[in-house]
Scaffold this active site. Structure first.
Site, mmCIF file in Angstrom:
data_model
loop_
_atom_site.group_PDB
_atom_site.id
_atom_site.type_symbol
_atom_site.label_atom_id
_atom_site.label_comp_id
_atom_site.label_asym_id
_atom_site.label_seq_id
_atom_site.Cartn_x
_atom_site.Cartn_y
_atom_site.Cartn_z
ATOM 1 N N ASP A 26 0.865 -1.163 0.000
ATOM 2 C CA ASP A 26 0.000 0.000 0.000
ATOM 3 C C ASP A 26 0.915 1.231 0.000
ATOM 4 O O ASP A 26 2.131 1.136 0.209
ATOM 5 C CB ASP A 26 -0.932 -0.025 1.225
ATOM 6 C CG ASP A 26 -2.175 0.829 0.998
ATOM 7 O OD1 ASP A 26 -3.211 0.568 1.612
ATOM 8 O OD2 ASP A 26 -2.081 1.767 0.174
HETATM 9 C C1 GLC Z 1 -4.173 4.431 -0.040
HETATM 10 C C2 GLC Z 1 -5.119 3.301 0.305
HETATM 11 C C3 GLC Z 1 -5.281 2.288 -0.793
HETATM 12 C C4 GLC Z 1 -5.099 2.971 -2.136
HETATM 13 C C5 GLC Z 1 -3.645 3.404 -2.218
HETATM 14 C C6 GLC Z 1 -3.318 4.128 -3.531
HETATM 15 O O1 GLC Z 1 -3.462 4.841 1.083
HETATM 16 O O2 GLC Z 1 -4.895 2.590 1.509
HETATM 17 O O3 GLC Z 1 -6.577 1.711 -0.638
HETATM 18 O O4 GLC Z 1 -5.417 2.085 -3.190
HETATM 19 O O5 GLC Z 1 -3.286 4.236 -1.124
HETATM 20 O O6 GLC Z 1 -3.984 5.350 -3.566
#
Ligand code: GLC
Length: 736
Positions: free
Chosen positions: A295
Site C-alpha cells: 500500500d
Molecule cells: C491508499 C489506500 C489504498 C489505495 C492506495 C493508492 O493509502 O490505503 O486503498 O489504493 O493508497 O492510492
C-alpha cells in the site's frame, strides 16, 4: 544481438527467461518501483517525501494539498529511459500515459512497458454508489456490471490496473473504511470479490477494455482495534482464516493477479512484512501466481511499526517477506542493489518479484500492445447514456427501506413536499469518498432528483453536519408542506480512509433538527446519506419512514426520486448491522455464542444502557410490498444441504426479495457464531405469486478451524434458518 531479442522467443515463459537473463540488477529493481507522477513543481519532492512530511507534521494537510495542487505531472522520463520505474499510480489520460509508455517501450534498453494503476473504486467517470451501498443490492450480476463499466472507462483513459475491489470485512462502524467495504459478512464479501474481479478483468486480461483487479487490503484491516484506522489488529488464527482471508481466496480463484497488502499488522507482524501471509497463505495455500504491491508508503512505514531500523532495512524486510512492488517510496530503488551486494537479500528473492511482475505485464498483453491504441475511446467510452442508466438502476437497488410505518412511502407526486437538509444539495457528498476520477458536475443531487420528479417541491438547507440548525428557515420551509423529507447523515469526508469516528451518531445538530421537524406534527421522511452504519435509535423509533441511500454516486438524486415516488420498489438489504450506540462497536450479526447469552436476566452478556439487538439488523430491508415465508425444509444429500423455502408476495405490487440462508453449528469443539450466512437468492414476485426457492450449500462450507488449525466439519446438529433478514426467518434442523 539486440537487448530486445527476448521478444522473438515463442512462449511467454521463454520471453521472461530471456529477459531476466538480459536485465541488469538496476533494471530488475526498476520493475519493483511504482511511483506517483505528481511531483511538486520546483520542490522536486517525491510523493514519499511529501507524505512523510505530512505524517510527521512538518507540513499540514492543507499545505500538502496546496503542494499537490501546485504540482505538475512529471513522469521523470530519464528514469524511465534508465529502466528505473516499472509502474505509476494516481494518474490517467490516454495521451500523457501513451507518451510515458513510448519512452519506456522505444527509448529504454529493454523496452519493458510501464503499468499504470489507479484508484477506480466505485466507478471511474460514471460513479456508482459507494461499495457499502452497492453491496446492499445483494446482486452479483450488478456488482459485476458496474465493475465492467468502470473497467471500460478506466481503460479508455489509459488505466490498466485498478486498486479494487476492497474486500476487507468490516465489523466496526467506527472505522471510516467500512464505506469502501461490502460489509461485515464473509460469504457475501467473498461473492462480491469474485463478481468484481470478473467484472474488472472481463473475458480476457488482454482485451483493451479489461483492467487488472487488485483485491485489497490483505488482510484483516477492518479488524483495527477501536475502529481506528491504521491501528493494530490482534486476532486469532482461526478468526483470520474463517472471517478475513476467504474473500481474498475467492478473488484469487476468480483470477486476480495483483494483491495489495494492508497497512496494519496482524497479531504483531505488519502485513507488509508478513511472510506467513504473503508466502505461506497467499502463494502456497491460495496458489497466487501474480504480484503483490505494497500500500502507499507502507514499506517505509515498517520503521514506524518498529520492525525495520531504517529505509534500507525496510526494503530488506518487505522484499524478503514477499512484497514484490514498492508503492510510493524509493526504498527498493535506493537499497536493494546494496542489500544484495552485501548478502542481506538474495538475487533469487529479487528475481522472484521481478518475474511475477513481468508475468502479469505479459498476461495483460502489454508487451504486444503497450499503448492505448484508440484515443477516441476517451471521448466515446465515458459516461455513455447506458452507463448513466445502469448507475441509476444500481443506485435505486442500493437504497434500503429501513422503516415505513403505515405505508407512508411511496409519496404522491402531487403532494406539497418540503425537502430540508444541506446534504440534499451536495454533489460531493452524494458521489461519496474515493470517487477520485469522478466529476461533481456529473452528479444529480437529492433535491435535483426530487424536483425533476414532482411539481410541488420546496427546498431549504436548514441544517448541515456542523453548527446549529436554522429554526426560522426551518419554520418557513415546512409551513406550507404536507410532508417533510429530511436529508441527513454524513459528509463524504466523514468516512473513507483516515476517517474513523469515535461517535457514530449523526454529526452536528441533525438529531435535534429531526426532533424539531417531528414536533411540527407533519409526517417526516428521513433520507440518510451515510458512509457507515449510524447510531440513530431515536430516529429509528420516532421517524415513520426511513430510507438509507448511502452515497449513491452520480445518479443518486434520480434513484432516490425513483424510490421515493414508487417508480422503483426498494429491494436493498443491509450488509452491516446498525448498533444503538457507538459503545457497542464492533457490532455484527454473526458474533460467537457465549456462556451467558444476553437476555433480560441481569447476569448475562448485556449492557445496562443499550439493547442487545441491532436497531436495524444485517440483511434487513423492507419493500413496498410484503413477503411471507413458509414450508422451510432442509435435506442433506451427496455432500450438500438443500434448503428450500416458499416465498409469497402477499402485497399489492411486484417486488424483489433476497432470500437469505443462515446456519448454526449447535455443538462443536470451538464456540461457533450464532448464525452465519451461507447462501442467498434474489427473486422477483408479482402480487400473489409464490415460489419455492432452493439454495444448496456444500457441507464442506459448514466447517471451521479447530484449536490446532485443522479445518473440520463435525457431525452433529445444525440449525438452518431461511428468511428476509438475519433476525426474521423460519428455522429447522439437520443432522450431519
Ligand atoms: C491508499 C489506500 C489504498 C489505495 C492506495 C493508492 O493509502 O490505503 O486503498 O489504493 O493508497 O492510492
Amino acid at each position: 544481438m539486440s537487448a530486445k531479442d527476448y521478444m522473438n522467443k515463442k512462449s511467454t515463459a521463454e520471453r521472461i527467461a530471456a529477459l531476466m537473463e538480459e536485465m541488469t540488477i538496476e533494471e530488475k529493481i526498476g520493475q519493483l518501483h511504482q511511483m506517483g507522477p505528481s511531483i511538486v513543481g520546483g520542490f522536486n519532492l517525491s510523493l514519499e517525501d511529501m507524505v512523510g512530511m505530512m505524517l510527521d507534521g512538518r507540513i499540514s494537510k492543507e499545505e500538502f494539498d496546496e503542494m499537490m495542487a501546485n504540482s505538475h505531472e512529471d513522469f521523470y522520463e530519464d528514469e524511465i529511459r534508465a529502466g528505473r520505474i516499472g509502474a505509476y499510480l494516481g494518474t490517467f489520460g490516454a495521451e500523457k500515459l501513451n507518451a510515458a509508455q513510448k519512452v519506456a517501450v522505444e527509448e529504454s534498453r529493454l523496452g519493458i512497458p510501464l503499468l499504470f494503476g489507479y484508484d477506480t473504486i466505485h466507478g471511474h467517470r460514471t460513479i456508482f454508489p459507494i461499495p457499502l451501498g452497492e453491496a446492499c443490492t445483494w446482486n452479483p450480476q450488478l456488482w459485476q456490471e458496474s465493475a465492467r463499466i468502470a473497467a471500460t472507462e478506466a481503460s479508455a483513459t489509459g488505466v490498466q490496473w485498478v486498486f479494487a475491489p476492497m474486500v476487507d470485512i468490516a465489523r466496526d462502524a467506527r472505522w471510516g473504511r467500512v464505506s469502501e467495504s461490502a460489509g461485515e459478512d464473509t460469504f457475501l464479501t467473498s461473492t462480491y470479490a469474485k463478481a468484481k474481479v470478473k467484472g474488472f478483468q472481463g473475458d480476457s486480461l488482454k482485451n483493451k477494455d479489461s483492467v487488472l483487479a487488485c483485491p485489497k487490503h490483505f488482510v484483516a484491516y477492518g479488524g483495527c482495534e477501536a475502529g481506528r484506522d491504521y491501528n493494530t489488529v490482534d486476532i486469532s488464527m482461526q478468526t483470520l482464516h474463517e472471517v478475513y482471508l476467504p474473500p481474498f481466496e475467492a478473488a484469487v480463484s476468480a483470477g486476480a493477479e495483483v494483491i495489495m497488502p494492508a497497512f496494519n499488522d496482524v497479531s504483531g507482524v505488519p502485513c507488509t512484512a508478513n511472510s506467513y501471509l504473503l508466502r505461506d497463505v497467499l502463494r502456497e495455500q491460495f496458489g497466487f501466481e501474480g504480484f503483490t504491491v505494497s500500500d502507499a508508503n507502507a514499506v517505509v512505514e515498517l520503521i514506524n511499526h518498529g520492525v525495520a531500523a531504517d529505509r534500507k532495512d525496510a526494503a530488506r524486510v518487505a522484499l524478503s517477506a514477499g512484497i514484490c512492488m514498492d508503492m510510493g517510496t524509493k526504498c527498493y530503488q535506493d537499497y536493494i542493489a546494496e542489500l544484495i551486494q552485501e548478502g542481506s537479500l538474495t538475487m533469487q528473492e529479487l528475481d522472484e518479484a521481478v518475474e511475477r511482475i513481468l508475468q502479469v505485464k505479459f498476461d495483460k498483453g502489454l508487451f504486444d500492445e503497450p499503448f492505448i491504441t484508440d484515443a477516441q475511446r476517451e471521448k466515446t467510452d465515458l459516461l455513455r447514456p447506458e452507463f448513466r442508466a445502469k448507475a441509476r438502476e444500481i443506485a435505486a437497488k442500493s437504497i434500503v427501506l429501513l422503516k415505513n410505518e403505515n405505508q407512508l412511502l411511496p409519496l404522491r407526486k402531487d403532494a406539497k413536499i418540503a425537502v430540508v437538509g444541506a446534504l440534499a444539495d451536495s454533489r460531493p457528498d452524494m458521489i461519496g469518498a474515493w470517487a477520485m476520477s469522478g466529476r461533481n458536475e456529473d452528479c444529480v443531487t437529492a433535491i435535483a432528483g426530487i424536483r425533476a420528479a414532482a411539481p410541488q417541491v420546496t427546498y431549504a438547507p436548514c441544517c448541515g453536519t456542523d453548527g446549529d440548525f436554522n429554526r426560522e428557515e426551518t419554520d418557513t420551509a415546512i409551513a406550507e408542506a404536507e410532508i417533510i423529507v429530511a436529508v441527513v447523515g454524513e459528509l463524504a469526508d466523514h468516512s473513507g480512509e483516515a476517517s474513523s469516528r469515535a461517535d457514530i451518531t449523526l454529526p452536528g445538530k441533525q438529531q435535534a433538527f429531526v426532533d424539531y421537524l417531528l414536533a411540527s406534527g407533519k409526517p417526516v421522511v428521513c433520507v440518510l446519506m451515510n458512509g457507515r452504519p449510524l447510531a440513530i435509535p431515536s430516529i429509528a423509533e420516532k421517524v415513520p419512514a426511513i430510507l438509507d441511500i448511502w452515497q449513491l454516486g452520480i445518479e443518486g438524486g434520480n434513484a432516490l426520486a425513483d424510490v421515493l415516488f414508487g417508480a422503483v420498489n426498494p429491494s436493498g438489504k443491509l450488509t452491516t448491522s446498525f448498533p444503538a450506540f457507538t459503545g457497542q462497536c464492533p457490532h455484527y450479526y454473526n458474533e460467537p455464542t457465549t456462556g451467558r447469552p444476553g437476555g433480560s436476566f441481569k447476569f448475562t452478556s448485556r449492557y445496562l444502557d443499550a439493547p442487545l439487538k441491532s436497531v436495524f439488523p444485517f440483511g434487513h430491508g423492507l419493500s413496498y410490498t410484503t413477503f411471507a415465508y413458509s414450508d422451510l425444509a432442509a435435506v442433506v444429500e451427496k455432500g450438500q444441504v438443500k434448503v428450500s423455502v416458499t416465498v409469497t408476495n402477499t402485497g399489492s405490487r411486484e417486488g424483489t426479495e433476497t432470500v437469505q440462508v443462515y446456519f448454526r453449528d449447535v455443538v462443536a469443539s470451538r464456540i461457533r457464531p450464532k448464525k452465519s450466512l451461507k447462501g442467498f437468492r434474489q427473486i422477483t414476485l408479482a402480487p400473489g405469486e409464490r415460489r419455492c426457492v432452493t439454495i444448496t450449500v456444500p457441507v464442506a462450507e459448514l466447517g471451521y478451524y479447530d484449536n490446532r488449525m485443522e479445518y473440520i466439519v463435525e457431525p452433529g446438529t445444525f440449525r438452518v434458518m431461511a428468511g428476509t433478514s438475519s433476525e426474521e426467518y423460519l428455522e429447522t434442523e439437520i443432522c450431519l
